[in-house]
Write a protein that holds these residues in place. Structure first.
Motif, PDB file in Angstrom:
ATOM      1  N   HIS A  25       0.846  -1.202   0.000  1.00  0.00           N
ATOM      2  CA  HIS A  25       0.000   0.000   0.000  1.00  0.00           C
ATOM      3  C   HIS A  25       0.884   1.256   0.000  1.00  0.00           C
ATOM      4  O   HIS A  25       0.583   2.242  -0.662  1.00  0.00           O
ATOM      5  N   VAL A  26       1.972   1.198   0.753  1.00  0.00           N
ATOM      6  CA  VAL A  26       2.904   2.326   0.796  1.00  0.00           C
ATOM      7  C   VAL A  26       3.544   2.514  -0.582  1.00  0.00           C
ATOM      8  O   VAL A  26       3.618   3.628  -1.107  1.00  0.00           O
ATOM      9  N   LYS A  27       3.945   1.400  -1.149  1.00  0.00           N
ATOM     10  CA  LYS A  27       4.607   1.428  -2.461  1.00  0.00           C
ATOM     11  C   LYS A  27       3.689   2.069  -3.508  1.00  0.00           C
ATOM     12  O   LYS A  27       4.126   2.910  -4.297  1.00  0.00           O
ATOM     13  N   ARG A  28       2.431   1.696  -3.478  1.00  0.00           N
ATOM     14  CA  ARG A  28       1.476   2.262  -4.436  1.00  0.00           C
ATOM     15  C   ARG A  28       1.414   3.794  -4.306  1.00  0.00           C
ATOM     16  O   ARG A  28       1.445   4.517  -5.297  1.00  0.00           O
ATOM     17  N   GLU A  29       1.370   4.255  -3.051  1.00  0.00           N
ATOM     18  CA  GLU A  29       1.287   5.712  -2.834  1.00  0.00           C
ATOM     19  C   GLU A  29       2.563   6.406  -3.288  1.00  0.00           C
ATOM     20  O   GLU A  29       2.514   7.501  -3.858  1.00  0.00           O
ATOM     21  N   VAL A  30       3.703   5.777  -3.031  1.00  0.00           N
ATOM     22  CA  VAL A  30       4.975   6.365  -3.448  1.00  0.00           C
ATOM     23  C   VAL A  30       5.043   6.428  -4.970  1.00  0.00           C
ATOM     24  O   VAL A  30       5.413   7.451  -5.550  1.00  0.00           O
ATOM     25  N   GLU A  31       4.634   5.345  -5.610  1.00  0.00           N
ATOM     26  CA  GLU A  31       4.707   5.295  -7.074  1.00  0.00           C
ATOM     27  C   GLU A  31       3.731   6.269  -7.733  1.00  0.00           C
ATOM     28  O   GLU A  31       3.934   6.677  -8.882  1.00  0.00           O
ATOM     29  N   ALA A  32       2.691   6.637  -6.975  1.00  0.00           N
ATOM     30  CA  ALA A  32       1.753   7.644  -7.500  1.00  0.00           C
ATOM     31  C   ALA A  32       2.332   9.054  -7.355  1.00  0.00           C
ATOM     32  O   ALA A  32       1.676  10.040  -7.682  1.00  0.00           O
ATOM     33  N   GLY A  33       3.560   9.139  -6.819  1.00  0.00           N
ATOM     34  CA  GLY A  33       4.235  10.431  -6.715  1.00  0.00           C
ATOM     35  C   GLY A  33       4.031  11.144  -5.394  1.00  0.00           C
ATOM     36  O   GLY A  33       4.358  12.322  -5.266  1.00  0.00           O
ATOM     37  N   ASN A  34       3.498  10.452  -4.410  1.00  0.00           N
ATOM     38  CA  ASN A  34       3.236  11.092  -3.113  1.00  0.00           C
ATOM     39  C   ASN A  34       4.436  10.991  -2.175  1.00  0.00           C
ATOM     40  O   ASN A  34       5.253  10.077  -2.281  1.00  0.00           O
ATOM     41  N   GLU A  35       4.520  11.950  -1.273  1.00  0.00           N
ATOM     42  CA  GLU A  35       5.481  11.860  -0.169  1.00  0.00           C
ATOM     43  C   GLU A  35       4.782  11.142   0.979  1.00  0.00           C
ATOM     44  O   GLU A  35       3.696  11.551   1.393  1.00  0.00           O
ATOM     45  N   VAL A  36       5.427  10.099   1.482  1.00  0.00           N
ATOM     46  CA  VAL A  36       4.742   9.257   2.466  1.00  0.00           C
ATOM     47  C   VAL A  36       5.581   9.078   3.724  1.00  0.00           C
ATOM     48  O   VAL A  36       6.786   8.846   3.642  1.00  0.00           O
ATOM     49  N   ALA A  37       4.942   9.200   4.884  1.00  0.00           N
ATOM     50  CA  ALA A  37       5.550   8.771   6.149  1.00  0.00           C
ATOM     51  C   ALA A  37       4.655   7.687   6.729  1.00  0.00           C
ATOM     52  O   ALA A  37       3.438   7.718   6.540  1.00  0.00           O
ATOM     53  N   VAL A  38       5.268   6.721   7.404  1.00  0.00           N
ATOM     54  CA  VAL A  38       4.508   5.591   7.939  1.00  0.00           C
ATOM     55  C   VAL A  38       4.607   5.600   9.463  1.00  0.00           C
ATOM     56  O   VAL A  38       5.661   5.898  10.013  1.00  0.00           O
TER      57      VAL A  38
END
Ligand code: ASP
Ligand code: MG
Length: 422
Positions: A25-38
């Motif tokens: 799920h994190v990977k999907r968000e990153v690949e969509a170009g988002n900045e992500v913190a978990v």
């Protein structure tokens, strides 16, 4: 592109396979170009095990060492999540509470976050890294590890968004796909809500809907952090829909009331069982008596819920009835009986085995007759009401536990909340 904080609960981190699934799920968000913190919880069951060990080691342990032990579950999962993400080709590293740092007060076991320094997280996210932060923990002014109270990872996630990184969204991944109109185990026709207001969620959470920790909702409301409650068990590669309430969104959006076009009079029905009631008869009707009675209970750490006091007919004495959890009943009775002359009453009566059933909805504010219709719906089923309390957006009744499920089902149907096709 958006900045997102995602939080995974214990079942989403239960083992390596689940962590890998959550990481997708994190990977999907990153690949969509988002900045992500978990933000992560410990593996499900882990915190209970750690608490058990502490109590086994010593009943009278130092609260600071309790926190040192109990906070460790999140350190394990944060590291594992960072490893799994790195293996997927995503730059990632773990952060313990003290490394961020997430500063708290020194109320060990139930610490409050006072400040989060966003510098490092912000820099990492800008550079395309995914920081993985331990939920549930922080650092005290004395440099000791603290924990935020059970279920505290939700609060960690909201605080990271609110105080620190200014994210556009906070996605709370759990093992259910959202917030329901009532417990689906009781009412199979319960529906997932697309949106729920902060205030309604606050009531639902305090009334026993265990999807989100109460304090995290309070904080989200104060800082206007929109929360998307969704399931990590979903297919991470399924097409995603923007979390703006569009039908088909995989979850429930907890947001400001203004974002909700169609305000329900009643949005949800909740149930809390194992409620005991206690009545004190012929209590002196004079200033300070209620303060003395409830002060006595508070001193024992007993949480009182519904309180009803009648007006004194003769201006001399009155009755006070209130509820406490069944588990606290004996302790409460003892504390009232041995009150050292702080207050007087003629008789004490009470019983365990009550159930509090509540209907919640912001539409109640502008609609007359919700309480009366609720009482009518219960009367139609022959259910006797023992106590009634209300707030602006909630009406609660205490009934016999035996009728709890029947009452919830009846109210759910009565207010038109049943799923149509089920
Ligand atoms: N692991 C902690 C607990 O079980 C915090 C959390 O899961 O939110 O209470
Ligand atoms: Mg949890």
């Amino acid at each position: 592109m958006a900045r997102i904080v995602v939080k995974f609960g214990g079942t989403s981190m239960a083992n390596i396979e689940r962590i890998r699934h959550s990481a997708l799920h994190v990977k999907r968000e990153v690949e969509a170009g988002n900045e992500v913190a978990v933000v992560v919880s410990a593996m499900s069951g882990k915190t209970n095990e750690l608490v058990g060990w502490v109590n086994e080691a010593s009943k009278l342990h130092d609260a600071r060492e309790y926190d040192a032990v109990v906070a460790s579950g999140e350190q394990v999962t944060a590291g594992l999540m960072a490893i799994v993400l790195a293996e997927m080709g995503i730059q990632s590293r773990s952060f313990s509470g003290w490394q961020v740092p997430i500063k708290t007060d020194d109320a060990h076991g139930a610490a409050r976050i006072t400040e989060i320094d966003p510098t490092e997280l912000d820099k990492r996210m800008k550079d395309g890294w995914v920081p993985v932060i331990t939920g549930f923990q922080g650092i005290s002014p004395h440099g000791r590890v603290t924990t935020l109270g059970r279920g505290g990872s939700d609060t960690s996630a909201v605080a990271v968004v609110a105080a620190a990184v200014g994210a556009d969204r906070c996605d709370i991944y759990t093992d259910v796909d959202g917030v329901y109109t009532t417990d689906p185990r009781i009412v199979p026709k319960a529906q997932r809500m697309t949106k729920i207001s902060f205030e309604e969620m606050l009531e639902m959470a305090s009334l026993g809907a265990k999807v989100l920790m109460l304090r995290s909702v309070e904080m989200a409301m104060a800082y206007k952090v929109r929360l998307l409650v969704r399931s990590s068990f979903d297919d991470p590669n399924a097409p995603q829909i923007a979390p703006d309430g569009t039908p088909g969104v995989p979850g429930t959006l907890v947001c400001d009331e203004d974002e909700i076009m169609e305000k329900q009079i009643v949005s949800g029905v909740t149930l809390a069982k194992a409620e005991a009631k206690i009545t004190l008869r012929d209590v002196k009707d004079k200033p300070g008596v209620a303060a003395a009675i409830f002060g006595q209970l508070a001193d024992q750490g007993i949480i009182v819920d519904m309180i009803v006091q009648n007006i004194a007919d003769d201006g001399a004495t009155t009755d006070i009835t209130f509820t406490v959890p069944d588990s606290e009943y004996d302790k409460a009775v003892k504390a009232l009986e041995n009150n050292g002359g702080k207050f007087e009453y003629a008789r004490l009566s009470g019983s365990k085995g009550g159930a509090k059933v509540s209907v919640v909805g912001v539409g109640m504010r502008s609609h007359a007759g919700v309480a009366s219709s609720m009482f009518k719906a219960l009367a139609d089923k022959g259910i006797n009401i023992q106590l009634i309390t209300t707030s602006e957006i909630k009406t609660s009744v205490l009934i016999d536990e035996e009728y709890a499920e029947l009452a919830v089902r009846a109210l759910h149907t009565y207010y038109g909340l049943d799923k149509k096709d089920a």
